[in-house]
Design a protein around this motif. Structure first.
Motif, PDB file in Angstrom:
ATOM      1  N   TYR A 101       0.865  -1.163   0.000  1.00  0.00           N
ATOM      2  CA  TYR A 101       0.000   0.000   0.000  1.00  0.00           C
ATOM      3  C   TYR A 101       0.909   1.221   0.000  1.00  0.00           C
ATOM      4  CZ  TYR A 101      -4.607   2.090   0.417  1.00  0.00           C
ATOM      5  OH  TYR A 101      -5.776   2.752   0.129  1.00  0.00           O
ATOM      6  N   PRO A 102       0.533   2.293  -0.685  1.00  0.00           N
ATOM      7  CA  PRO A 102       1.437   3.443  -0.846  1.00  0.00           C
ATOM      8  C   PRO A 102       1.938   4.039   0.476  1.00  0.00           C
ATOM      9  CG  PRO A 102      -0.386   3.632  -2.378  1.00  0.00           C
ATOM     10  CD  PRO A 102      -0.704   2.459  -1.486  1.00  0.00           C
ATOM     11  N   ASP A 103       1.105   3.964   1.542  1.00  0.00           N
ATOM     12  CA  ASP A 103       1.536   4.585   2.794  1.00  0.00           C
ATOM     13  C   ASP A 103       2.250   3.590   3.718  1.00  0.00           C
ATOM     14  OD1 ASP A 103      -0.550   3.050   3.813  1.00  0.00           O
ATOM     15  OD2 ASP A 103      -1.925   4.741   4.002  1.00  0.00           O
ATOM     16  N   LEU A 104       2.677   2.455   3.159  1.00  0.00           N
ATOM     17  CA  LEU A 104       3.449   1.473   3.918  1.00  0.00           C
ATOM     18  C   LEU A 104       4.799   1.298   3.214  1.00  0.00           C
ATOM     19  CD1 LEU A 104       2.998  -0.464   6.396  1.00  0.00           C
ATOM     20  CD2 LEU A 104       2.571  -2.249   4.713  1.00  0.00           C
ATOM     21  N   PRO A 105       5.779   2.164   3.514  1.00  0.00           N
ATOM     22  CA  PRO A 105       7.028   2.196   2.745  1.00  0.00           C
ATOM     23  C   PRO A 105       7.775   0.868   2.707  1.00  0.00           C
ATOM     24  CG  PRO A 105       6.869   4.110   4.191  1.00  0.00           C
ATOM     25  CD  PRO A 105       5.760   3.177   4.579  1.00  0.00           C
ATOM     26  N   GLN A 106       7.732   0.097   3.799  1.00  0.00           N
ATOM     27  CA  GLN A 106       8.493  -1.144   3.842  1.00  0.00           C
ATOM     28  C   GLN A 106       7.900  -2.238   2.947  1.00  0.00           C
ATOM     29  OE1 GLN A 106       7.859  -1.296   8.075  1.00  0.00           O
ATOM     30  NE2 GLN A 106      10.034  -1.119   8.525  1.00  0.00           N
ATOM     31  N   GLY A 107       6.612  -2.104   2.659  1.00  0.00           N
ATOM     32  CA  GLY A 107       5.929  -3.184   1.944  1.00  0.00           C
ATOM     33  C   GLY A 107       5.480  -4.287   2.888  1.00  0.00           C
ATOM     34  N   TYR A 108       5.655  -4.065   4.189  1.00  0.00           N
ATOM     35  CA  TYR A 108       5.179  -4.998   5.207  1.00  0.00           C
ATOM     36  C   TYR A 108       4.972  -4.230   6.498  1.00  0.00           C
ATOM     37  CZ  TYR A 108      10.127  -4.919   6.601  1.00  0.00           C
ATOM     38  OH  TYR A 108      11.386  -4.512   6.972  1.00  0.00           O
ATOM     39  N   GLN A 109       4.153  -4.798   7.364  1.00  0.00           N
ATOM     40  CA  GLN A 109       3.926  -4.244   8.690  1.00  0.00           C
ATOM     41  C   GLN A 109       4.523  -5.204   9.709  1.00  0.00           C
ATOM     42  OE1 GLN A 109      -0.082  -4.698  10.222  1.00  0.00           O
ATOM     43  NE2 GLN A 109      -0.017  -2.726  11.265  1.00  0.00           N
ATOM     44  N   ILE A 110       5.277  -4.672  10.675  1.00  0.00           N
ATOM     45  CA  ILE A 110       5.804  -5.518  11.751  1.00  0.00           C
ATOM     46  C   ILE A 110       4.717  -5.661  12.805  1.00  0.00           C
ATOM     47  CG2 ILE A 110       7.587  -5.816  13.495  1.00  0.00           C
ATOM     48  CD1 ILE A 110       9.463  -4.167  11.781  1.00  0.00           C
ATOM     49  N   SER A 111       4.276  -6.899  13.033  1.00  0.00           N
ATOM     50  CA  SER A 111       3.174  -7.185  13.930  1.00  0.00           C
ATOM     51  C   SER A 111       3.515  -8.423  14.756  1.00  0.00           C
ATOM     52  CB  SER A 111       1.885  -7.382  13.113  1.00  0.00           C
ATOM     53  OG  SER A 111       0.775  -7.597  13.953  1.00  0.00           O
ATOM     54  N   GLN A 112       2.513  -8.996  15.408  1.00  0.00           N
ATOM     55  CA  GLN A 112       2.707 -10.223  16.187  1.00  0.00           C
ATOM     56  C   GLN A 112       1.535 -11.169  15.915  1.00  0.00           C
ATOM     57  OE1 GLN A 112       3.008  -8.616  20.278  1.00  0.00           O
ATOM     58  NE2 GLN A 112       5.168  -9.154  20.241  1.00  0.00           N
ATOM     59  N   LEU A 113       1.749 -12.155  15.063  1.00  0.00           N
ATOM     60  CA  LEU A 113       0.677 -13.104  14.760  1.00  0.00           C
ATOM     61  C   LEU A 113       0.766 -14.349  15.623  1.00  0.00           C
ATOM     62  CD1 LEU A 113      -1.711 -14.089  13.018  1.00  0.00           C
ATOM     63  CD2 LEU A 113      -0.016 -15.088  11.467  1.00  0.00           C
ATOM     64  N   TYR A 114       1.918 -14.966  15.637  1.00  0.00           N
ATOM     65  CA  TYR A 114       2.050 -16.283  16.250  1.00  0.00           C
ATOM     66  C   TYR A 114       2.299 -16.225  17.750  1.00  0.00           C
ATOM     67  CZ  TYR A 114       2.568 -17.544  11.327  1.00  0.00           C
ATOM     68  OH  TYR A 114       2.376 -17.694   9.985  1.00  0.00           O
ATOM     69  N   HIS A 115       3.025 -15.223  18.214  1.00  0.00           N
ATOM     70  CA  HIS A 115       3.395 -15.154  19.632  1.00  0.00           C
ATOM     71  C   HIS A 115       3.160 -13.730  20.158  1.00  0.00           C
ATOM     72  CE1 HIS A 115       5.199 -19.114  19.140  1.00  0.00           C
ATOM     73  NE2 HIS A 115       5.866 -18.646  18.102  1.00  0.00           N
ATOM     74  N   PRO A 116       1.906 -13.396  20.515  1.00  0.00           N
ATOM     75  CA  PRO A 116       1.601 -12.040  20.992  1.00  0.00           C
ATOM     76  C   PRO A 116       2.149 -11.779  22.389  1.00  0.00           C
ATOM     77  CG  PRO A 116      -0.329 -13.436  21.226  1.00  0.00           C
ATOM     78  CD  PRO A 116       0.714 -14.260  20.492  1.00  0.00           C
ATOM     79  N   LEU A 117       2.309 -10.512  22.703  1.00  0.00           N
ATOM     80  CA  LEU A 117       2.829 -10.107  24.004  1.00  0.00           C
ATOM     81  C   LEU A 117       1.834 -10.393  25.123  1.00  0.00           C
ATOM     82  CD1 LEU A 117       5.001  -8.599  25.696  1.00  0.00           C
ATOM     83  CD2 LEU A 117       3.821  -6.470  25.111  1.00  0.00           C
ATOM     84  N   VAL A 118       0.534 -10.234  24.842  1.00  0.00           N
ATOM     85  CA  VAL A 118      -0.499 -10.374  25.869  1.00  0.00           C
ATOM     86  C   VAL A 118      -1.500 -11.443  25.449  1.00  0.00           C
ATOM     87  CG1 VAL A 118      -2.304  -9.186  27.180  1.00  0.00           C
ATOM     88  CG2 VAL A 118      -0.236  -7.955  26.514  1.00  0.00           C
ATOM     89  N   GLY A 119      -1.860 -12.286  26.392  1.00  0.00           N
ATOM     90  CA  GLY A 119      -2.804 -13.370  26.125  1.00  0.00           C
ATOM     91  C   GLY A 119      -4.221 -13.027  26.559  1.00  0.00           C
ATOM     92  N   GLU A 120      -4.922 -14.022  27.089  1.00  0.00           N
ATOM     93  CA  GLU A 120      -6.347 -13.886  27.346  1.00  0.00           C
ATOM     94  C   GLU A 120      -6.655 -13.024  28.568  1.00  0.00           C
ATOM     95  OE1 GLU A 120      -7.909 -17.819  27.609  1.00  0.00           O
ATOM     96  OE2 GLU A 120      -7.749 -18.184  25.447  1.00  0.00           O
ATOM     97  N   GLY A 121      -7.677 -12.169  28.420  1.00  0.00           N
ATOM     98  CA  GLY A 121      -8.143 -11.308  29.500  1.00  0.00           C
ATOM     99  C   GLY A 121      -9.642 -11.125  29.404  1.00  0.00           C
TER     100      GLY A 121
END
Length: 503
Positions: A101-121
């Motif tokens: 997408y034009p406003d995403l210069p890297q061509g990727y977003q750094i996120s957390q899919l497999y191992h998130p920082l916070v679990g169930e609440g």
């Protein structure tokens, strides 16, 4: 002790041509982390700066630039997890979510899919006295925001502002536990309230600090209970996601429209396609944006530029030890310590600043009287003038001083309202104003008795009416208060009028 006993509200039911349908809603809230620097760079997060002025080499995806995790952003996410009674994962990892997408210069977003920082609440969403929805939080992952494309500045070109690129977001993902439009809006309100109490997100929906993606589906009565028993999503309908909602009213309108659209489609023999949709508030309808992507469509893989994130339990414990009093606990305390009703306590704890204002006034004073003055007089005037509590011309100390004068009967209720007006428009010390302007309440029974005698003597016909109908004695009380400029002690006036009329 915080009482969390409650009944669950009934699900929203919509009637279709072939029978009833129930709504099932899950939400993904994107909350911008309150931090002066971005998630992986030192660039500023200041809102409203000149376009492309808060952009580092990392944000602009210049070759060879490597991200460095902002520890404070991680701390804020952990604090949020603790505030939502969620599990904190001591080991998490970042992934690349690839899309162009034009406003995403890297061509990727750094996120957390497999191992998130916070679990169930969980979040407890009150829908009335003794009625609340428990919304389970599935996860909170930390990710970087994209930039902003601007399409209305030129008829032939689009522009890109990268100021927001790389700003830290917390994506708070709920389970499909919400059962109606009103519940969805109330959930966002409650989550926003908690985040603001924690200081982890300012919750400003107008500036995009808090945005909601709403997943809506419909099912027949009884199907949701089967899902609850088995956690098998096949019992629920196909969901559609409504993106980037930033208004409680629009959230409710969009859900209602989308649910009815799906019901009409299903009853006509069609099927709901899983897709992303946008809500058009001008037309009051949702429209298709794109087919819904699955995780594999984004070609997720572990970010090679960042090691797994490992945090220590002692660090988490230190954060937990510094947690503020949260809305539910504060509301329960206000009810227990100050004798407030559920409604008054809810109003006073809605915003952290308002709660602190009231708390400082109520300590050592009558809580119900303080609540009445803060809610009815102060909040009422602030709303009328379009002001927030931070801009109140009357400080907590001034209003507290007024209540002290009222409590020790230095002034009457009527004079107190006159004094409030003076404090609002002119300021000053309440006690000094009362002394200087002769506003003290008249408590001398001799002076009050003289006024009562004069009024009774001048109105013999009214005396006979009052003796025949004691309810009319209030007329004499009003006349005495008027004659004394509202300064007479109302209790003394009432007692003397009743005695003189033989009631």
């Amino acid at each position: 002790m915080l009482d969390l006993s409650f009944e669950s509200p009934r699900p929203k039911v919509l009637s279709g041509a072939t029978g009833d349908w129930e709504l099932v809603i899950g939400m993904e809230i994107h909350a911008q982390v309150s931090s002066q620097a971005k998630l992986f760079s030192g660039a500023s997060t200041t809102f409203g700066a000149e376009p492309n002025s808060n952009v580092s080499f990392i944000d602009a995806a210049m070759p060879g630039m490597l991200p460095v995790v902002n520890e404070f952003c991680i701390e804020q996410a952990v604090r949020t997890g603790l505030g939502l009674k969620a599990a904190i994962n001591l080991r998490s990892a970042f992934d690349r979510k690839n899309y162009f997408y034009p406003d995403l210069p890297q061509g990727y977003q750094i996120s957390q899919l497999y191992h998130p920082l916070v679990g169930e609440g969980e979040v407890i969403v009150e829908m009335g006295a003794g009625v609340a929805r428990r919304v389970r939080i599935e996860r909170i992952h930390v990710e970087q925001d994209a930039g902003k494309s601007i399409h209305d500045m030129d008829p032939t070109m689009s522009f890109v502002d990268l100021n927001r690129t790389g700003v830290a977001l917390m994506e708070i993902v709920s389970r499909p536990d919400i059962r109606g439009p009103e519940e969805a809006a109330a959930y966002v309100v409650k989550l926003r309230q908690i985040l603001r109490y924690l200081g982890t997100c300012d919750g400003n929906m107008q500036s995009g600090s808090l945005r909601a993606d709403v997943n809506v589906s419909v099912c027949r009565p009884g199907q949701y209970e089967k899902y609850q028993e088995t956690q098998d999503f096949s019992h629920l309908g196909t969901r559609c996601e409504i993106k980037n909602m930033n208004s409680m009213r629009f959230i409710q309108q969009a859900i209602d429209y989308e649910a009815r659209r799906q019901i009409a489609l299903l009853e006509d023999g069609g099927k709901v396609d899983q897709e992303t949709r946008l809500y058009d508030p001008d037309k009051g309808e949702t429209r298709s944006m794109r087919s819904k992507e699955e995780a594999h469509d984004y070609r997720y893989f572990p970010c090679p530029d960042l090691l797994p994130l490992e945090i220590e339990q002692a660090w988490v414990d230190d954060i937990a030890a510094s947690m503020p009093e949260l809305p539910d606990a504060k509301k329960a305390r206000f009810m227990a310590d100050y004798g407030l009703t559920d409604y008054d306590a809810s109003v006073l704890t809605a915003e952290l600043e308002s709660a602190a204002f009231f708390d400082s006034i109520a300590k050592g004073r009558d809580g119900k009287t303080a609540a009445n003055w803060v809610i009815n007089e102060l909040f009422g005037r602030l709303n009328k003038e379009g002001l927030g509590i931070a801009d109140s011309p009357v400080s907590a100390a001034q209003l507290g001083g007024l209540l002290d004068l009222l409590a020790d009967q230095t002034i009457s209720g009527k004079i107190a309202k006159d004094l409030f007006e003076i404090l609002w428009t002119e300021g000053g010390d309440p006690a000094q104003i009362v002394e200087a302007r002769g506003m003290k309440q008249v408590t001398d029974t001799g002076a009050i008795e003289a006024a009562v005698d004069e009024i009774i003597a001048a109105n013999p016909a009214q005396v006979e009416k009052a003796r025949a109908n004691p309810k009319l004695a209030g007329w004499f009380v009003g006349q005495v208060m008027k004659a004394t400029g509202g300064k007479a002690n109302p209790a003394a006036v009432n007692a003397l009028v009743s005695a003189k009329l033989g009631l």
